[in-house]
Design a protein around this motif. Structure first.
Motif: not given
Length: 393
Positions: A62-63, A74-79, A105-106, A279-280
């Protein structure tokens, strides 16, 4: 099964492959990990294409701030609030990978980078100068280096633009706008980029011009790196991310000093900027195993391993890390002497058009090249920001 990590850190491939991943796999022999980097300039576009196509890796490097925030929105990374180990990071460390309200935090924070100046110790000894602590001493040192040695005093070019923003303005400016105090005033619309504390760093950058290499206008970032590591320049306006490669390439002893303050006795501020997290991917078919890896990344063990494998990338984990590299140690001591802040354009202020960060690239180069006055540069920045950012209007 194998987890794949997406990253822009292609220069770190060997370190992940030979040091970091084997340490994890030794503890978790049932989980294999593959580090699959893309060139930094292509990463955002390539990652978005893979995410759209459903071919992206399980773990996403993650940048900081807005690019990753958009991926979360946009739903690409999980909390990751509930991930074991997230308690090891202070709110300020998590801020670069959290929602604006700090509720989610993602990405697991990994490391920050610190700005300052790296110098050739041999060159300083030959010129009879010491690392400067004030603005006046800084220009005095550059003058002596120029007069006594056949070396370029400052290794920086304006061709790539971002150098003038990152290693130029964002390096020295926090001492003038007082770090977080000034940055937050900008965010709140209580300060403008045309205010004296934001214009003064441009005036200083304009004074760098006589100390740069002949033809600096065509000098790229790799050119600057080579100029310094080959011993042809005495001082390199730096980010700590250079340490590992400079250690391999430079054949002379190096030292570092923080951005000089305006006058003796002034409080110092440093840019201590969150650089990367992990991230996930919400579409990962191996989410459970990916979380095991992320929990390890959030551990003290990983913090120590990563910080020493990649000197100059400083752990954001609350656990203290004993660094082995002397140059990295020098940078890290500044945290206890100076107040830390982040780059002023990275949180919120570059979400509109014109993009404030990219505008800094253009005007920083213009000021050093002499084609733009410091005042005109500040006016352009403020006009652009005011055109879309309501608090600035």
């Amino acid at each position: 099964m194998t987890l794949t990590i997406e990253s822009w850190r292609n220069d770190d491939l060997a370190i992940w492959r030979d040091q970091i991943i084997p340490a994890f796999e030794k503890q978790h022999p049932d989980i294999k990990v593959r580090f699959a980097p893309t060139a930094p300039t292509e990463y955002n576009a390539a990652l978005n294409s893979k995410l759209d196509a459903g071919t992206a890796g399980d773990l996403i490097t993650c940048r900081p701030f807005d690019a990753s925030l958009e991926l979360y929105k946009s739903g690409r990374l999980a909390a990751l609030n509930e991930l074991k180990g997230m308690e090891n990071f202070a709110p300020v460390a998590k801020a670069a990978w959290s929602t604006d309200d700090s509720k989610v935090t993602f990405c697991v924070p990994i490391a920050s980078v610190i700005h300052g100046f790296i110098y050739n110790r041999d060159a300083f000894a030959k010129a009879g100068v010491s690392p400067p602590t004030t603005e006046g001493e800084f220009f005095d040192v550059l003058s002596k280096l120029k007069g006594k040695l056949r070396l370029v005093p400052l290794a920086m070019g304006t061709k790539d633009g971002w150098e003038t923003a990152s290693m130029g303005y964002q390096n020295i400016a926090p001492n003038y706008y007082k770090g977080e105090e000034g940055r937050r005033a900008l965010l709140a619309g209580k300060a403008k980029l045309t205010d004296p504390q934001f214009v003064e760093p441009f005036r200083l950058l304009a004074k760098w011009k006589p100390y740069l290499a002949t033809g600096f206008e065509a000098q790229t970032y790799p050119d600057s790196q080579n100029l310094f590591t080959l011993g042809r320049a005495a001082v390199y306006p730096a980010g700590s991310w250079e340490i590992a490669s400079f250690n391999k390439q430079a054949k002379f002893p190096m030292g570092a000093f923080p951005p000089p303050v305006a006058k003796a006795g002034d409080k110092c501020f440093i840019s201590d900027h969150p650089d990367l997290g992990l991230g996930l991917n919400t579409k990962s078919p191996h989410a459970a195993q990916a979380k095991v890896f992320l929990e390890w990344v959030a551990s003290k063990e990983f913090a120590a391993l990563y910080s020493n494998a990649l000197p100059g990338f400083f752990s954001l984990n609350k656990a203290p890390v004993e660094l082995r590299d002397p140059l990295a140690k020098e940078f890290l001591t500044w945290r206890s002497k100076c107040e830390s802040t982040i780059r002023p354009t990275y949180q919120i202020l570059s979400r509109g058009t014109p993009n404030l960060e990219n505008e800094f690239w253009v005007v920083g180069a213009g000021v050093i090249n002499g084609t733009l006055t410091p005042e005109a540069a500040a006016q352009r920045l403020q006009k652009g920001l005011s055109s879309w950012y309501k608090p600035a209007q």
